[in-house]
Motif scaffolding. Structure first.
Motif, mmCIF file in Angstrom:
data_model
loop_
_atom_site.group_PDB
_atom_site.id
_atom_site.type_symbol
_atom_site.label_atom_id
_atom_site.label_comp_id
_atom_site.label_asym_id
_atom_site.label_seq_id
_atom_site.Cartn_x
_atom_site.Cartn_y
_atom_site.Cartn_z
ATOM 1 N N GLY A 352 0.809 -1.211 0.000
ATOM 2 C CA GLY A 352 0.000 0.000 0.000
ATOM 3 C C GLY A 352 0.839 1.256 0.000
ATOM 4 N N VAL A 353 0.256 2.372 0.440
ATOM 5 C CA VAL A 353 0.985 3.639 0.488
ATOM 6 C C VAL A 353 1.919 3.639 1.686
ATOM 7 C CG1 VAL A 353 -0.932 4.850 -0.627
ATOM 8 C CG2 VAL A 353 -0.762 4.845 1.878
ATOM 9 N N GLY A 354 2.781 4.620 1.718
ATOM 10 C CA GLY A 354 3.716 4.723 2.824
ATOM 11 C C GLY A 354 3.083 5.339 4.043
ATOM 12 N N GLY A 355 2.244 4.592 4.691
ATOM 13 C CA GLY A 355 1.560 5.082 5.874
ATOM 14 C C GLY A 355 0.246 4.352 6.057
ATOM 15 N N MET A 356 -0.546 4.857 6.972
ATOM 16 C CA MET A 356 -1.799 4.193 7.332
ATOM 17 C C MET A 356 -2.856 4.414 6.252
ATOM 18 S SD MET A 356 -2.686 6.882 10.320
ATOM 19 C CE MET A 356 -3.068 8.606 9.943
ATOM 20 N N HIS A 357 -3.721 3.410 6.081
ATOM 21 C CA HIS A 357 -4.852 3.529 5.164
ATOM 22 C C HIS A 357 -6.121 3.991 5.884
ATOM 23 C CE1 HIS A 357 -3.213 0.738 1.729
ATOM 24 N NE2 HIS A 357 -2.326 1.617 2.144
ATOM 25 N N VAL A 358 -6.163 3.848 7.204
ATOM 26 C CA VAL A 358 -7.305 4.322 7.995
ATOM 27 C C VAL A 358 -6.773 5.033 9.241
ATOM 28 C CG1 VAL A 358 -8.794 2.440 7.191
ATOM 29 C CG2 VAL A 358 -7.561 2.200 9.362
ATOM 30 N N TYR A 359 -7.611 5.885 9.811
ATOM 31 C CA TYR A 359 -7.262 6.528 11.086
ATOM 32 C C TYR A 359 -8.544 6.884 11.810
ATOM 33 C CZ TYR A 359 -8.517 11.348 9.788
ATOM 34 O OH TYR A 359 -9.204 12.494 9.452
ATOM 35 N N THR A 360 -8.393 7.319 13.043
ATOM 36 C CA THR A 360 -9.533 7.723 13.870
ATOM 37 C C THR A 360 -9.436 9.205 14.192
ATOM 38 O OG1 THR A 360 -9.882 5.545 14.887
ATOM 39 C CG2 THR A 360 -10.598 7.452 16.146
ATOM 40 N N PRO A 361 -10.380 10.019 13.691
ATOM 41 C CA PRO A 361 -10.432 11.423 14.112
ATOM 42 C C PRO A 361 -11.020 11.526 15.522
ATOM 43 C CG PRO A 361 -12.266 10.949 12.650
ATOM 44 C CD PRO A 361 -11.444 9.683 12.723
ATOM 45 N N TRP A 362 -10.822 12.663 16.177
ATOM 46 C CA TRP A 362 -11.350 12.832 17.534
ATOM 47 C C TRP A 362 -12.869 12.708 17.507
ATOM 48 C CZ3 TRP A 362 -10.506 11.983 22.206
ATOM 49 C CH2 TRP A 362 -11.152 12.654 23.254
ATOM 50 N N TRP A 363 -13.406 11.980 18.483
ATOM 51 C CA TRP A 363 -14.810 11.585 18.424
ATOM 52 C C TRP A 363 -15.614 11.896 19.679
ATOM 53 C CZ3 TRP A 363 -10.717 8.710 19.739
ATOM 54 C CH2 TRP A 363 -10.811 7.828 20.807
ATOM 55 N N LEU A 364 -15.002 12.451 20.716
ATOM 56 C CA LEU A 364 -15.699 12.639 21.985
ATOM 57 C C LEU A 364 -15.869 14.120 22.333
ATOM 58 C CD1 LEU A 364 -13.949 9.818 24.056
ATOM 59 C CD2 LEU A 364 -16.245 9.764 23.040
ATOM 60 N N ASP A 365 -16.662 14.382 23.351
ATOM 61 C CA ASP A 365 -16.920 15.732 23.838
ATOM 62 C C ASP A 365 -16.021 15.996 25.037
ATOM 63 O OD1 ASP A 365 -17.859 18.119 24.805
ATOM 64 O OD2 ASP A 365 -19.962 17.500 24.980
ATOM 65 N N ASN A 366 -15.070 16.908 24.882
ATOM 66 C CA ASN A 366 -14.120 17.168 25.970
ATOM 67 C C ASN A 366 -14.775 17.742 27.217
ATOM 68 O OD1 ASN A 366 -12.061 17.560 23.368
ATOM 69 N ND2 ASN A 366 -11.093 16.691 25.191
ATOM 70 N N LYS A 367 -15.956 18.312 27.082
ATOM 71 C CA LYS A 367 -16.637 18.860 28.250
ATOM 72 C C LYS A 367 -16.983 17.771 29.253
ATOM 73 C CE LYS A 367 -18.666 22.694 25.628
ATOM 74 N NZ LYS A 367 -19.922 23.308 25.108
ATOM 75 N N LYS A 368 -17.014 16.526 28.783
ATOM 76 C CA LYS A 368 -17.355 15.398 29.656
ATOM 77 C C LYS A 368 -16.117 14.647 30.126
ATOM 78 C CE LYS A 368 -21.743 14.793 27.194
ATOM 79 N NZ LYS A 368 -22.579 13.874 26.365
ATOM 80 N N LEU A 369 -14.926 15.195 29.822
ATOM 81 C CA LEU A 369 -13.676 14.518 30.145
ATOM 82 C C LEU A 369 -12.815 15.398 31.046
ATOM 83 C CD1 LEU A 369 -12.984 13.248 26.517
ATOM 84 C CD2 LEU A 369 -13.789 11.853 28.440
ATOM 85 N N ASP A 370 -11.720 14.840 31.544
ATOM 86 C CA ASP A 370 -10.844 15.596 32.442
ATOM 87 C C ASP A 370 -9.652 16.199 31.708
ATOM 88 O OD1 ASP A 370 -9.474 13.270 31.951
ATOM 89 O OD2 ASP A 370 -9.069 12.785 34.054
ATOM 90 N N PHE A 371 -9.775 16.385 30.406
ATOM 91 C CA PHE A 371 -8.768 17.093 29.618
ATOM 92 C C PHE A 371 -9.503 17.863 28.522
ATOM 93 C CE2 PHE A 371 -9.237 12.796 28.063
ATOM 94 C CZ PHE A 371 -9.309 12.912 26.676
ATOM 95 N N PRO A 372 -9.019 19.051 28.154
ATOM 96 C CA PRO A 372 -9.821 19.953 27.323
ATOM 97 C C PRO A 372 -9.685 19.789 25.825
ATOM 98 C CG PRO A 372 -7.880 21.093 28.117
ATOM 99 C CD PRO A 372 -7.839 19.722 28.727
ATOM 100 N N ARG A 373 -8.687 19.074 25.331
ATOM 101 C CA ARG A 373 -8.449 19.011 23.887
ATOM 102 C C ARG A 373 -8.350 17.548 23.428
ATOM 103 N NH1 ARG A 373 -6.390 24.371 23.154
ATOM 104 N NH2 ARG A 373 -7.720 25.566 24.568
ATOM 105 N N GLY A 374 -8.654 17.325 22.154
ATOM 106 C CA GLY A 374 -8.750 15.974 21.644
ATOM 107 C C GLY A 374 -7.480 15.434 21.022
ATOM 108 N N TYR A 375 -7.600 14.219 20.465
ATOM 109 C CA TYR A 375 -6.477 13.583 19.776
ATOM 110 C C TYR A 375 -7.025 12.706 18.658
ATOM 111 C CZ TYR A 375 -7.643 9.495 22.741
ATOM 112 O OH TYR A 375 -8.281 8.447 23.370
#
Length: 582
Positions: A352-375
């Motif tokens: 395949g290509v030089g890298g991943m063919h799939v990935y996961t974008p940030w999917w949760l609401d940080n207001k409900k978590l103990d950290f303010p920014r996603g990954y």
């Protein structure tokens, strides 16, 4: 000595002098030369063309490397297109107060774009306005609508594959067809569906279809990190600098380590750049009507802080005292696993290509978590090129594993038994890594070390950086998520799960090589160095076009936004020149 250096006493005055040839410098050179400007690019490293026979490393076996694959003098392997690293002989940097910041420098035409993962993500509308959302950091002086037209232009010009998903935090682009997921990626998708974790086609700047006659199409050798001799992946040297040179309007000076931006004592305007030839150690001056810094967030800050004069005693364009501050790098944590259902795989080519063919974008609401920014989550695995240690990870199984004969035995060995076991495990290894957004803080910064200079006599940077609880908590969430995914795949996580004593596996800042924010833009000259056009508040003919102007980072890789903003800066410079304002 060539003709250019002989004109030191009567130097040519270029329309624009650009420091750096990576994403920002390359795009500015491409756009400005196309508009007819006479441009000079200073590159601290050597010239580079991946199609030059002396540079080609694609399709070579590991044992063809100088150390026959057993070691490397480059951070990512002998064949990787990374001329530089976190440590460069004669070019030190220092740290204070226990800082662990590691600074990657690239010394080649095109800079880091020659070997990066080609992950080409747009910032979303919320990424420009984080303070308005969570009260932390600052908003950018521009928004997504200001940058979207430039994202669209670079999508069409450079090429990026992907899929239209309609996710607000991960804006869609103008996409080429994505490659199909491989077996391990299908397994990840299946596990993630049960966990309600989105998994979508990657967005990489690799040509799955040809877009012009100057570049070839990907032939799926999975070695983009070696830089593509067909120019099917994006790098500044191949896609931006090369066509800019063909205009006849670009001069590239390699081995040119910028020392200082020169200014007119009377007006305070930038007049050019002094640099040291890294081969002769002699100093030269190149003059320009406009100066653009695009040497990387660290190098551009260093250059400005070293450009002192009676008019600018704290460094050029630094009346705010903000240059060097708000340095931040992506967070990163990872985990790997072995998948027993993939033992004894049938062999076939799935490069395949030089890298991943799939990935996961940030999917949760940080207001409900103990950290303010996603990954976001990046994945790897499958039947890649075997090398020493590739695909084992067997130390994570308490030093023992079941061989082909079913007998549990210690890892290692030699001869036919080792080969049989190696074949059994080949292709059964997967891994995943989170890449997240930290909160930009004034107390994370770089400054000039008052006592240390590099081998060229230029004062070096000194770093001060500390992760906050926000980033540590984010890393914990990454590790918990990784284990859920691994278990959902029926896998066995390798190694011990990092705990609080190790910040949950959070990489040292600088290791992800996404540093941004040292010459930030803003509307208030007292709190920013640049305006919304990345033009210095204090010096109207000085611009910064790398990641240094970023106010915040987003959970995205920075390159696509560097390119878009550099194109935007170039349009502004062209417009202002036509109006007679520059």
């Amino acid at each position: 000595m060539n003709d250019f250096f002989q004109i030191k006493e009567q130097p040519k005055v270029y329309d624009v002098v650009i420091v750096g040839s990576g994403a920002g410098g390359g795009m500015a050179a491409h756009e400005l030369t196309k508009a007819g400007a006479k441009v000079c690019v200073l590159e601290a490293g050597q010239m580079y063309d991946p199609a030059d026979p002396k540079n080609i490393t694609q399709l070579k076996w590991p044992w063809e490397s100088p150390r026959r694959g057993a070691g490397t003098t480059r951070p990512f392997g002998d064949f990787d297109a990374a001329y530089g690293g976190w440590e460069i002989e004669g070019e030190p940097y220092t740290k204070k107060d226990g800082t662990k910041f590691d600074w990657f420098r690239s010394r080649m035409l095109g800079g880091r774009t020659n070997h990066w993962g080609r992950i080409s993500l747009r910032f979303g509308p919320d990424d420009f306005k984080r303070k308005s959302i969570d009260g932390l950091g600052d908003d950018w002086p521009i928004g997504y609508d200001d940058v979207k037209p430039y994202y669209d232009r670079i999508d069409r010009m450079i090429g990026v594959f992907g899929s239209v998903e309609g996710i607000r935090s991960e804006p869609d682009g103008i996409f080429l067809p994505p490659p199909k997921p491989r077996l391990h990626e299908l397994m990840i998708k299946k596990a993630n569906k049960e966990l309600n974790i989105p998994t979508i086609p990657s967005r990489l700047s690799i040509l799955t279809k040809p877009i012009n006659t100057e570049r070839g199409q990907c032939f799926y050798c999975s070695q983009c990190g070696r830089a593509c001799q067909a120019y099917a992946d994006f790098s500044s040297s191949s896609v931006l600098i090369k066509p800019a040179l063909k205009t006849g309007n670009l001069t590239v000076i390699p081995h040119a380590m910028a020392r200082e931006v020169l200014t007119d004592p009377a007006t305070g305007l930038a007049t050019g750049v002094s640099y040291v030839n890294t081969e002769t150690f002699m100093e030269y001056t190149v003059k320009g009507k406009v100066v653009i810094l695009a040497a990387s967030a660290g190098e551009s800050a260093r250059l400005l802080l070293n450009s002192k004069s009676p008019r600018f005693p704290n460094g050029l364009a630094n009346s705010s005292g903000i240059i060097g501050k708000y340095l931040h790098d992506s967070t990163g944590a990872s985990r790997s696993a072995i998948i027993p259902t993939l033992f004894d795989r049938k062999r076939y080519n799935e490069d395949g290509v030089g890298g991943m063919h799939v990935y996961t974008p940030w999917w949760l609401d940080n207001k409900k978590l103990d950290f303010p920014r996603g990954y976001h989550i990046e994945y790897w695995g499958g039947m890649g090129m075997p090398a020493y240690g590739f695909g084992w990870g067997i130390e994570g199984l308490n030093g023992k594993f079941a061989g082909r004969d079913g007998i549990t035995k210690a890892a290692g060995g030699y001869g036919a038994s080792l080969k049989d076991d190696y074949r059994r495990f080949y292709g059964a290894y997967v891994g995943m890594a989170g890449r997240g957004e930290p909160v930009a803080r004034e107390d994370n910064y770089c400054e000039i070390d008052p006592n240390v200079v590099d081998k060229f006599g230029i004062p070096v940077l000194r770093f001060h950086y500390k992760w906050s609880d926000y980033e540590v908590n984010q890393a914990k969430h990454m590790q918990d998520t990784f284990e859920e995914i691994i278990h959902g795949m029926g896998g066995i996580a390798l190694g011990s799960k990092p705990g609080a004593d190790k910040d949950y596996g959070l990489e040292a800042p600088g290791r992800i090589i996404h540093e941004v924010g040292t010459v930030r833009m803003g509307n208030d000259p007292n709190k920013s160095a640049l305006n919304k056009h990345q033009q210095a508040h204090d010096v109207k003919n000085l611009f910064v076009a790398d990641a240094a102007p970023f106010v915040s980072q987003g959970d995205k890789n920075a390159t696509w936004t560097i390119l878009a903003l550099s194109m935007r800066v170039s349009d502004y410079i062209i417009s202002e020149r036509k109006k007679g304002n520059l």
